[in-house]
Design a protein around this motif. Structure first.
Motif, PDB file in Angstrom:
ATOM      1  N   SER A 165      -0.685  11.270   7.084  1.00  0.00           N
ATOM      2  CA  SER A 165       0.492  10.976   6.262  1.00  0.00           C
ATOM      3  C   SER A 165       0.364   9.587   5.667  1.00  0.00           C
ATOM      4  CB  SER A 165       1.736  11.146   7.142  1.00  0.00           C
ATOM      5  OG  SER A 165       2.907  10.823   6.447  1.00  0.00           O
TER       6      SER A 165
ATOM      7  N   ASP B  61      -5.847   0.593  22.901  1.00  0.00           N
ATOM      8  CA  ASP B  61      -6.587   1.152  21.757  1.00  0.00           C
ATOM      9  C   ASP B  61      -8.065   1.231  22.101  1.00  0.00           C
ATOM     10  OD1 ASP B  61      -5.652   1.457  18.510  1.00  0.00           O
ATOM     11  OD2 ASP B  61      -7.792   1.555  18.987  1.00  0.00           O
TER      12      ASP B  61
ATOM     13  N   ILE C  95       0.788  -1.248   0.000  1.00  0.00           N
ATOM     14  CA  ILE C  95       0.000   0.000   0.000  1.00  0.00           C
ATOM     15  C   ILE C  95       0.814   1.290   0.000  1.00  0.00           C
ATOM     16  CG2 ILE C  95      -2.107  -1.004   0.995  1.00  0.00           C
ATOM     17  CD1 ILE C  95      -1.123   0.271   3.659  1.00  0.00           C
TER      18      ILE C  95
ATOM     19  N   ASP D 273     -10.795   5.105  -1.595  1.00  0.00           N
ATOM     20  CA  ASP D 273     -11.266   3.896  -0.906  1.00  0.00           C
ATOM     21  C   ASP D 273     -12.782   3.891  -0.788  1.00  0.00           C
ATOM     22  OD1 ASP D 273      -8.656   3.156  -0.742  1.00  0.00           O
ATOM     23  OD2 ASP D 273      -8.411   3.617   1.383  1.00  0.00           O
TER      24      ASP D 273
ATOM     25  N   ASN E 290     -10.379   3.741  25.852  1.00  0.00           N
ATOM     26  CA  ASN E 290     -10.149   5.083  25.351  1.00  0.00           C
ATOM     27  C   ASN E 290      -9.274   5.830  26.352  1.00  0.00           C
ATOM     28  OD1 ASN E 290     -10.310   7.504  24.043  1.00  0.00           O
ATOM     29  ND2 ASN E 290     -12.557   7.552  23.956  1.00  0.00           N
ATOM     30  N   VAL E 291      -8.051   6.098  25.975  1.00  0.00           N
ATOM     31  CA  VAL E 291      -7.148   6.787  26.901  1.00  0.00           C
ATOM     32  C   VAL E 291      -7.598   8.244  27.005  1.00  0.00           C
ATOM     33  CG1 VAL E 291      -4.770   7.529  27.317  1.00  0.00           C
ATOM     34  CG2 VAL E 291      -5.243   5.228  26.432  1.00  0.00           C
TER      35      VAL E 291
ATOM     36  N   TYR F   5      -8.101  12.007  13.782  1.00  0.00           N
ATOM     37  CA  TYR F   5      -9.444  11.471  13.506  1.00  0.00           C
ATOM     38  C   TYR F   5     -10.565  12.483  13.420  1.00  0.00           C
ATOM     39  CZ  TYR F   5      -7.751   6.758  13.586  1.00  0.00           C
ATOM     40  OH  TYR F   5      -7.107   5.609  13.269  1.00  0.00           O
TER      41      TYR F   5
ATOM     42  N   GLY G 216      -5.362  -0.016  13.896  1.00  0.00           N
ATOM     43  CA  GLY G 216      -5.618   1.371  13.485  1.00  0.00           C
ATOM     44  C   GLY G 216      -6.218   1.411  12.093  1.00  0.00           C
ATOM     45  N   LEU G 217      -5.725   2.326  11.281  1.00  0.00           N
ATOM     46  CA  LEU G 217      -6.288   2.474   9.934  1.00  0.00           C
ATOM     47  C   LEU G 217      -5.956   1.285   9.040  1.00  0.00           C
ATOM     48  CD1 LEU G 217      -5.691   6.290   9.353  1.00  0.00           C
ATOM     49  CD2 LEU G 217      -7.871   5.135   9.768  1.00  0.00           C
TER      50      LEU G 217
ATOM     51  N   ASP H  43       0.937   9.778  12.613  1.00  0.00           N
ATOM     52  CA  ASP H  43       0.049  10.858  12.167  1.00  0.00           C
ATOM     53  C   ASP H  43      -0.235  11.878  13.270  1.00  0.00           C
ATOM     54  OD1 ASP H  43      -0.146   9.748   9.658  1.00  0.00           O
ATOM     55  OD2 ASP H  43      -2.308   9.370   9.743  1.00  0.00           O
TER      56      ASP H  43
ATOM     57  N   LYS I 135      -7.279  -3.417  -0.938  1.00  0.00           N
ATOM     58  CA  LYS I 135      -5.885  -2.955  -0.977  1.00  0.00           C
ATOM     59  C   LYS I 135      -5.004  -3.759  -0.031  1.00  0.00           C
ATOM     60  CE  LYS I 135      -5.383   1.605  -0.470  1.00  0.00           C
ATOM     61  NZ  LYS I 135      -5.795   2.962   0.002  1.00  0.00           N
TER      62      LYS I 135
ATOM     63  N   ALA J 211       2.238   2.974  13.483  1.00  0.00           N
ATOM     64  CA  ALA J 211       3.276   3.571  14.327  1.00  0.00           C
ATOM     65  C   ALA J 211       3.381   2.802  15.642  1.00  0.00           C
ATOM     66  CB  ALA J 211       2.974   5.048  14.587  1.00  0.00           C
TER      67      ALA J 211
ATOM     68  N   VAL K 212       1.415   5.208   5.779  1.00  0.00           N
ATOM     69  CA  VAL K 212       1.756   4.070   6.626  1.00  0.00           C
ATOM     70  C   VAL K 212       3.275   3.953   6.771  1.00  0.00           C
ATOM     71  CG1 VAL K 212       1.720   1.543   6.722  1.00  0.00           C
ATOM     72  CG2 VAL K 212      -0.369   2.814   6.171  1.00  0.00           C
TER      73      VAL K 212
HETATM   74  P1  FAD Z   1      -3.556   5.210  13.005  1.00  0.00           P
HETATM   75  O1  FAD Z   1      -3.380   4.156  11.986  1.00  0.00           O
HETATM   76  O2  FAD Z   1      -4.621   6.204  12.786  1.00  0.00           O
HETATM   77  O3  FAD Z   1      -3.801   4.479  14.401  1.00  0.00           O
HETATM   78  C1  FAD Z   1      -4.123   5.206  15.561  1.00  0.00           C
HETATM   79  C2  FAD Z   1      -4.820   4.320  16.565  1.00  0.00           C
HETATM   80  O4  FAD Z   1      -4.954   5.040  17.784  1.00  0.00           O
HETATM   81  C3  FAD Z   1      -6.204   3.882  16.162  1.00  0.00           C
HETATM   82  O5  FAD Z   1      -6.324   2.482  16.281  1.00  0.00           O
HETATM   83  C4  FAD Z   1      -7.119   4.582  17.170  1.00  0.00           C
HETATM   84  O6  FAD Z   1      -8.264   3.805  17.506  1.00  0.00           O
HETATM   85  C5  FAD Z   1      -6.207   4.741  18.351  1.00  0.00           C
HETATM   86  N1  FAD Z   1      -6.576   5.832  19.253  1.00  0.00           N
HETATM   87  C6  FAD Z   1      -6.754   7.140  18.934  1.00  0.00           C
HETATM   88  N2  FAD Z   1      -7.031   7.858  20.032  1.00  0.00           N
HETATM   89  C7  FAD Z   1      -7.018   6.990  21.079  1.00  0.00           C
HETATM   90  C8  FAD Z   1      -7.237   7.129  22.479  1.00  0.00           C
HETATM   91  N3  FAD Z   1      -7.530   8.309  23.033  1.00  0.00           N
HETATM   92  N4  FAD Z   1      -7.163   6.021  23.252  1.00  0.00           N
HETATM   93  C9  FAD Z   1      -6.875   4.804  22.713  1.00  0.00           C
HETATM   94  N5  FAD Z   1      -6.658   4.627  21.398  1.00  0.00           N
HETATM   95  C10 FAD Z   1      -6.714   5.704  20.582  1.00  0.00           C
HETATM   96  N6  FAD Z   1      -1.402   5.366   3.759  1.00  0.00           N
HETATM   97  C11 FAD Z   1      -0.652   4.668   2.860  1.00  0.00           C
HETATM   98  O7  FAD Z   1       0.577   4.672   2.983  1.00  0.00           O
HETATM   99  N7  FAD Z   1      -1.236   3.984   1.831  1.00  0.00           N
HETATM  100  C12 FAD Z   1      -2.581   3.933   1.692  1.00  0.00           C
HETATM  101  O8  FAD Z   1      -3.072   3.309   0.758  1.00  0.00           O
HETATM  102  C13 FAD Z   1      -3.397   4.624   2.632  1.00  0.00           C
HETATM  103  N8  FAD Z   1      -4.751   4.561   2.550  1.00  0.00           N
HETATM  104  C14 FAD Z   1      -5.487   5.200   3.494  1.00  0.00           C
HETATM  105  C15 FAD Z   1      -6.867   5.089   3.442  1.00  0.00           C
HETATM  106  C16 FAD Z   1      -7.655   5.704   4.394  1.00  0.00           C
HETATM  107  C17 FAD Z   1      -9.141   5.547   4.332  1.00  0.00           C
HETATM  108  C18 FAD Z   1      -7.069   6.501   5.408  1.00  0.00           C
HETATM  109  C19 FAD Z   1      -7.926   7.212   6.413  1.00  0.00           C
HETATM  110  C20 FAD Z   1      -5.692   6.615   5.465  1.00  0.00           C
HETATM  111  C21 FAD Z   1      -4.888   5.962   4.518  1.00  0.00           C
HETATM  112  N9  FAD Z   1      -3.503   6.045   4.572  1.00  0.00           N
HETATM  113  C22 FAD Z   1      -2.755   5.351   3.666  1.00  0.00           C
HETATM  114  C23 FAD Z   1      -2.816   6.779   5.664  1.00  0.00           C
HETATM  115  C24 FAD Z   1      -2.387   5.822   6.788  1.00  0.00           C
HETATM  116  O9  FAD Z   1      -3.422   4.922   7.078  1.00  0.00           O
HETATM  117  C25 FAD Z   1      -1.979   6.588   8.039  1.00  0.00           C
HETATM  118  O10 FAD Z   1      -0.993   7.530   7.690  1.00  0.00           O
HETATM  119  C26 FAD Z   1      -1.409   5.647   9.112  1.00  0.00           C
HETATM  120  O11 FAD Z   1      -2.323   4.629   9.443  1.00  0.00           O
HETATM  121  C27 FAD Z   1      -1.032   6.422  10.377  1.00  0.00           C
HETATM  122  O12 FAD Z   1      -0.603   5.511  11.356  1.00  0.00           O
HETATM  123  P2  FAD Z   1      -0.682   5.841  12.907  1.00  0.00           P
HETATM  124  O13 FAD Z   1      -0.179   4.618  13.577  1.00  0.00           O
HETATM  125  O14 FAD Z   1      -0.013   7.127  13.170  1.00  0.00           O
HETATM  126  O15 FAD Z   1      -2.232   6.073  13.237  1.00  0.00           O
END
Ligand code: FAD
Ligand code: SF4
Length: 474
Positions: free
Chosen positions: A445, A177, A97, A300, A219-220, A243, A184-185, A439, A194, A158, A447
């Motif tokens: 940003s 989480d 991806i 998507d 939920n933190v 989010y 996450g995403l 993010d 995908k 991350a 993955v």
């Molecule tokens: P996230 O993946 O957002 O994970 C954060 C987690 O924290 C979530 O599980 C959430 O539930 C949890 N959380 C948040 N707040 C709290 C809280 N207070 N307490 C407990 N848990 C909490 N990137 C690509 O490279 N290729 C792609 O094809 C692509 N497609 C995408 C499609 C969509 C629909 C979206 C929205 C994004 C896409 N991206 C893609 C971007 C990519 O998914 C993100 O950049 C990436 O997932 C960020 O990773 P992260 O770990 O920072 O956060």
């Protein structure tokens, strides 16, 4: 020996075969057909070992691409896997991806010199899938337990990347989480066509087997406070993503007239994960769908709507095809699957009859002359209104950070974009022992950047905790 392959470009580039569009729109499974040992090796052998690894420099993880391509071309997939896994905690996911056209593959010397570039991403995924299939993926077995623990908030890429590295170093790792599933995403944003859910689950399972604890549905800031986390653990990593969905502000948009992109995607992703369909969740079957936005999320949504059996699917984007943020590859996939794009068109109002939305009124936009900065802006074209019939309007306009300081701890410093503020060149927030990555720091940003951050943040947390141990011993 035998590394240099000056004639590699003479081998024809073969993108992975895709299922024909009429078949793939019937399922939420990945659309590419897997390479065979021969075709995978042949594609890897197209690398000319040009000597200047632009591909590696363009990869956010600095993956050792020329080395694993050469090893795969020689049929030594096990060693290729060892090299690939050294720099990345999830090569099978990034290989699927990443927007490779803008990263590794876009920088490939063959691509740059007018030939077709090496299909780096699909070779990477193939190496990793082969490793999983053959049991070469090592379980996490720390050499020694360090006796310190780290809390990770957020189980996206991350958080998972950091958990992998910290657990391997011997820390007790607990991932919190608010969702009922980890990933996450990767799990609830990105659709199965995908990235299939089992690919993400395989990573999560490996972490669980390696001793990482997952505390889900938590939920933190609500179910557990930051103070509690900081007293339970020796360090905290915040990896919560962004989010807060942006919404349309046009006349006629009432509270129930639109659906947020992520709500729409989560509902389908839940079904893909095996949950029973929720009758109250938004669904596109039989409906005329308009998706507003031009990023990955919009792509998507349109492709999910097609698979759910929409009557028609239109993507409305205010800029042109060349200036859209989403991947060109995904636009092509969407077009093949029957999505219609209205470029240079912006929503102006929502039209309703009684309670129900009936159409999106849009107007044409035109690119203006380049300003001094060189960036071309857009402006509405007078008298260009037109109506798109719609009974499902999906907003995919991007995401902002939630109110982190309010939710978590008022001592958390924020950037001017309301993302978490970290020390320059590192991951330390303004609270001692609290780090942040992905993010939540960068804003929406990719993955691969989240993985990079998670891995690097883990290394910084390791240094921090070792220093604290030494201080305590002194
Ligand atoms: P996230 O993946 O957002 O994970 C954060 C987690 O924290 C979530 O599980 C959430 O539930 C949890 N959380 C948040 N707040 C709290 C809280 N207070 N307490 C407990 N848990 C909490 N990137 C690509 O490279 N290729 C792609 O094809 C692509 N497609 C995408 C499609 C969509 C629909 C979206 C929205 C994004 C896409 N991206 C893609 C971007 C990519 O998914 C993100 O950049 C990436 O997932 C960020 O990773 P992260 O770990 O920072 O956060
Ligand atoms: Fe390319 Fe992404 Fe893999 Fe790096 S991680 S080699 S950018 S597909």
């Amino acid at each position: 020996g035998g590394r240099s392959n000056p004639g590699g470009f003479l081998i024809e580039q073969r993108r992975l075969d895709k299922q024909p569009a009429d078949l793939r729109v019937r399922a939420f499974t990945e659309i590419t057909l897997k390479p065979t040992a021969d075709s995978g090796a042949a594609q890897a052998s197209r690398c000319t070992d040009c000597g200047v690894p632009f591909c590696q420099n363009a990869c956010p993880l600095q993956n050792n691409i020329p080395d694993w391509l050469a090893l795969s071309a020689d049929g030594d997939l096990r060693e290729a896997w060892r090299v690939a896994a050294a720099t990345s905690t999830m090569p099978e996911i990034c290989g699927r991806i990443c927007p490779q056209d803008r990263l590794c593959e876009g920088a490939c010397t063959l691509q740059q010199s007018g030939w077709d570039g090496v299909t780096i991403g699909s070779v990477e995924a193939w190496i990793a899938d082969t490793a999983f299939d053959n049991g070469w993926v090592e379980p996490i077995r720390p050499l020694a337990e360090r006796g310190q623990s780290v809390a990770i908030v957020g189980s996206g890429p991350a958080g998972l990347a950091a958990a992998d590295r910290l657990r391997s170093e011997g820390y007790a790792v607990t991932v919190y989480d608010r969702h009922d599933r980890a990933g996450g995403l990767l799990t609830y944003g990105i659709p199965g066509f995908k990235l299939e859910k089992r690919i993400v689950q395989r990573r999560v399972d490996r972490l669980i087997e390696g001793g990482v604890q997952f505390v889900l549905n938590t939920n933190v800031g609500v179910d557990v406070t930051m103070d509690e986390l900081r007293s339970r653990h020796d360090a905290v990593l915040l990896a919560m993503g962004v989010y807060q969905a942006r919404t349309l502000s046009v006349p006629g948009r009432g509270a129930d007239d639109t659906v947020a992109a992520l709500d729409f995607l989560i509902a389908q992703n839940r079904v893909d994960c095996g949950d029973a369909a929720d009758a109250s969740a938004p669904h596109a079957a039989g409906r005329d769908v308009v998706v507003v936005g031009g990023g990955d999320t919009a792509m998507d949504c349109v492709r999910t709507a097609i698979r759910q059996g929409a009557n028609s699917v239109v993507c409305l984007y205010r800029r042109d095809r060349e200036n859209m943020p989403g991947s060109a590859r995904e636009v092509q996939n969407a077009e093949e699957e029957g999505v219609r794009f209205e470029w240079l068109a912006a929503p102006k109002a929502l039209m309703s009859k009684g309670e129900a939305v009936t159409a999106v009124r849009a107007q044409r936009m035109a690119l203006t002359e380049a300003s001094a900065s060189g960036r071309r802006d857009i402006a509405p074209v007078a008298g260009s209104d037109f109506d798109l019939p719609a009974d499902l309007v999906i907003e995919a306009l991007g995401f902002e950070p939630e109110a982190f300081a309010e939710q978590l701890d008022s001592g958390l410093g924020l950037s001017k974009w309301n993302t978490l503020q970290v020390a320059r060149g590192g991951f330390a927030t303004t609270l001692p022992g609290v780090f942040a990555a992905g993010d939540a720091v960068r804003g929406a940003s990719l993955v691969v950047w989240a993985v990079r951050d998670g891995q690097d943040a883990a290394a910084e947390i390791d240094r921090y905790l070792r220093a604290r141990t030494e201080e305590a011993a002194a």
